[in-house]
Scaffold this motif. Structure first.
Motif, PDB file in Angstrom:
ATOM      1  N   ARG A 229       0.834  -1.214   0.000  1.00 50.77           N
ATOM      2  CA  ARG A 229       0.000   0.000   0.000  1.00 50.77           C
ATOM      3  C   ARG A 229       0.864   1.258   0.000  1.00 50.77           C
ATOM      4  NH1 ARG A 229      -4.011  -2.264   4.377  1.00 50.77           N
ATOM      5  NH2 ARG A 229      -5.400  -3.426   3.023  1.00 50.77           N
ATOM      6  N   GLN A 230       1.915   1.257   0.793  1.00 52.23           N
ATOM      7  CA  GLN A 230       2.818   2.409   0.839  1.00 52.23           C
ATOM      8  C   GLN A 230       3.487   2.626  -0.514  1.00 52.23           C
ATOM      9  OE1 GLN A 230       2.842   4.452   3.591  1.00 52.23           O
ATOM     10  NE2 GLN A 230       1.241   2.995   4.159  1.00 52.23           N
ATOM     11  N   LEU A 231       3.914   1.538  -1.139  1.00 58.00           N
ATOM     12  CA  LEU A 231       4.540   1.641  -2.455  1.00 58.00           C
ATOM     13  C   LEU A 231       3.556   2.178  -3.489  1.00 58.00           C
ATOM     14  CD1 LEU A 231       6.575  -1.693  -2.500  1.00 58.00           C
ATOM     15  CD2 LEU A 231       7.501   0.635  -2.283  1.00 58.00           C
ATOM     16  N   GLN A 232       2.311   1.711  -3.420  1.00 57.38           N
ATOM     17  CA  GLN A 232       1.294   2.183  -4.362  1.00 57.38           C
ATOM     18  C   GLN A 232       1.052   3.680  -4.217  1.00 57.38           C
ATOM     19  OE1 GLN A 232      -1.804  -0.709  -3.360  1.00 57.38           O
ATOM     20  NE2 GLN A 232      -1.935  -1.168  -5.550  1.00 57.38           N
ATOM     21  N   ARG A 233       1.049   4.176  -2.986  1.00 53.95           N
ATOM     22  CA  ARG A 233       0.826   5.599  -2.748  1.00 53.95           C
ATOM     23  C   ARG A 233       1.902   6.456  -3.386  1.00 53.95           C
ATOM     24  NH1 ARG A 233      -0.494   5.414   3.524  1.00 53.95           N
ATOM     25  NH2 ARG A 233      -2.571   4.577   3.334  1.00 53.95           N
ATOM     26  N   ASN A 234       3.118   5.931  -3.419  1.00 54.30           N
ATOM     27  CA  ASN A 234       4.268   6.720  -3.869  1.00 54.30           C
ATOM     28  C   ASN A 234       4.781   6.331  -5.246  1.00 54.30           C
ATOM     29  OD1 ASN A 234       4.628   8.313  -1.399  1.00 54.30           O
ATOM     30  ND2 ASN A 234       5.068   6.328  -0.482  1.00 54.30           N
ATOM     31  N   ALA A 235       4.148   5.377  -5.906  1.00 49.95           N
ATOM     32  CA  ALA A 235       4.693   4.828  -7.148  1.00 49.95           C
ATOM     33  C   ALA A 235       4.384   5.665  -8.385  1.00 49.95           C
ATOM     34  CB  ALA A 235       4.179   3.405  -7.353  1.00 49.95           C
ATOM     35  N   GLY A 236       3.402   6.523  -8.309  1.00 44.46           N
ATOM     36  CA  GLY A 236       3.012   7.270  -9.508  1.00 44.46           C
ATOM     37  C   GLY A 236       2.488   6.304 -10.556  1.00 44.46           C
ATOM     38  N   LEU A 237       3.105   6.308 -11.737  1.00 43.91           N
ATOM     39  CA  LEU A 237       2.657   5.438 -12.830  1.00 43.91           C
ATOM     40  C   LEU A 237       3.389   4.098 -12.859  1.00 43.91           C
ATOM     41  CD1 LEU A 237       2.375   8.110 -15.658  1.00 43.91           C
ATOM     42  CD2 LEU A 237       0.546   7.141 -14.255  1.00 43.91           C
ATOM     43  N   VAL A 238       4.329   3.894 -11.955  1.00 46.22           N
ATOM     44  CA  VAL A 238       5.085   2.638 -11.920  1.00 46.22           C
ATOM     45  C   VAL A 238       4.209   1.556 -11.292  1.00 46.22           C
ATOM     46  CG1 VAL A 238       7.130   1.479 -10.992  1.00 46.22           C
ATOM     47  CG2 VAL A 238       7.255   3.872 -11.690  1.00 46.22           C
ATOM     48  N   PRO A 239       3.993   0.440 -11.998  1.00 48.64           N
ATOM     49  CA  PRO A 239       3.146  -0.610 -11.418  1.00 48.64           C
ATOM     50  C   PRO A 239       3.833  -1.286 -10.226  1.00 48.64           C
ATOM     51  CG  PRO A 239       4.083  -1.332 -13.513  1.00 48.64           C
ATOM     52  CD  PRO A 239       4.481   0.092 -13.325  1.00 48.64           C
ATOM     53  N   VAL A 240       3.062  -1.554  -9.195  1.00 46.20           N
ATOM     54  CA  VAL A 240       3.556  -2.246  -8.007  1.00 46.20           C
ATOM     55  C   VAL A 240       3.173  -3.717  -8.150  1.00 46.20           C
ATOM     56  CG1 VAL A 240       3.396  -2.403  -5.489  1.00 46.20           C
ATOM     57  CG2 VAL A 240       3.320  -0.162  -6.611  1.00 46.20           C
ATOM     58  N   PRO A 241       4.125  -4.626  -7.940  1.00 45.07           N
ATOM     59  CA  PRO A 241       3.812  -6.052  -8.110  1.00 45.07           C
ATOM     60  C   PRO A 241       2.716  -6.522  -7.158  1.00 45.07           C
ATOM     61  CG  PRO A 241       6.105  -5.744  -7.390  1.00 45.07           C
ATOM     62  CD  PRO A 241       5.491  -4.398  -7.521  1.00 45.07           C
ATOM     63  N   GLU A 242       2.046  -7.574  -7.575  1.00 46.49           N
ATOM     64  CA  GLU A 242       0.993  -8.167  -6.752  1.00 46.49           C
ATOM     65  C   GLU A 242       1.603  -9.034  -5.647  1.00 46.49           C
ATOM     66  OE1 GLU A 242      -2.323  -7.684  -6.944  1.00 46.49           O
ATOM     67  OE2 GLU A 242      -1.962  -6.258  -8.568  1.00 46.49           O
ATOM     68  N   LEU A 243       0.853  -9.198  -4.585  1.00 46.70           N
ATOM     69  CA  LEU A 243       1.211 -10.135  -3.524  1.00 46.70           C
ATOM     70  C   LEU A 243       0.530 -11.468  -3.794  1.00 46.70           C
ATOM     71  CD1 LEU A 243       0.795  -7.855  -0.398  1.00 46.70           C
ATOM     72  CD2 LEU A 243       2.916  -8.925  -1.164  1.00 46.70           C
ATOM     73  N   PRO A 244       1.061 -12.551  -3.231  1.00 43.79           N
ATOM     74  CA  PRO A 244       0.338 -13.818  -3.359  1.00 43.79           C
ATOM     75  C   PRO A 244      -1.001 -13.692  -2.643  1.00 43.79           C
ATOM     76  CG  PRO A 244       2.115 -14.023  -1.753  1.00 43.79           C
ATOM     77  CD  PRO A 244       2.252 -12.672  -2.414  1.00 43.79           C
ATOM     78  N   GLY A 245      -1.978 -14.441  -3.086  1.00 48.42           N
ATOM     79  CA  GLY A 245      -3.328 -14.334  -2.529  1.00 48.42           C
ATOM     80  C   GLY A 245      -3.422 -14.741  -1.083  1.00 48.42           C
ATOM     81  N   LYS A 246      -4.475 -14.253  -0.451  1.00 46.52           N
ATOM     82  CA  LYS A 246      -4.769 -14.600   0.935  1.00 46.52           C
ATOM     83  C   LYS A 246      -6.027 -15.456   0.911  1.00 46.52           C
ATOM     84  CE  LYS A 246      -5.196 -12.673   5.495  1.00 46.52           C
ATOM     85  NZ  LYS A 246      -5.002 -11.502   6.332  1.00 46.52           N
ATOM     86  N   SER A 247      -5.837 -16.772   0.969  1.00 47.03           N
ATOM     87  CA  SER A 247      -6.959 -17.688   0.809  1.00 47.03           C
ATOM     88  C   SER A 247      -7.296 -18.385   2.114  1.00 47.03           C
ATOM     89  CB  SER A 247      -6.610 -18.735  -0.252  1.00 47.03           C
ATOM     90  OG  SER A 247      -7.605 -19.722  -0.301  1.00 47.03           O
TER      91      SER A 247
END
Length: 103
Positions: free
Chosen positions: A61-79
């Motif tokens: 979430r922190q990376l997404q806030r500061n990434a601008g247009l750079v895609p942030v990788p996904e995390l493995p799912g929480k199942s």
């Protein structure tokens, strides 16, 4: 890079998953995160901490806030409904977290 200077390298490993509070309602798995670097940007050349999945969620979430247009990788799912053994799930998640940090 300065000609003749060594290339800066950073290695990160997610390893040693451990179930904490096993058998209770508030059990969770944490992972050892080991970092080794020769980068001058880091004062410590090695570092080791234990982190749980929800802390990776916070980091993303922190990376997404500061990434601008750079895609942030996904995390493995929480199942909550994983088919297979708990050990398989933990290992798949460990691999997914490793991949997330490498990217």
């Amino acid at each position: 890079p300065v000609p003749g200077s060594p290339q800066e390298l950073t290695t990160v490993r997610v390893q040693d998953p451990r179930v904490q509070n096993e058998g209770s309602w508030n059990s969770y798995v944490d992972y050892k995160i080991f970092l080794h670097t020769n980068s001058r940007a880091f004062t410590a050349k090695t570092s080791c901490v234990r982190r749980r999945y929800r802390e990776f969620v916070w980091l993303r979430r922190q990376l997404q806030r500061n990434a601008g247009l750079v895609p942030v990788p996904e995390l493995p799912g929480k199942s909550a409904f994983f088919v297979g053994s708990t050990d398989e799930f933990i290992e798949r998640r460990r691999q997914g977290l490793q991949h997330f940090l490498e990217r």
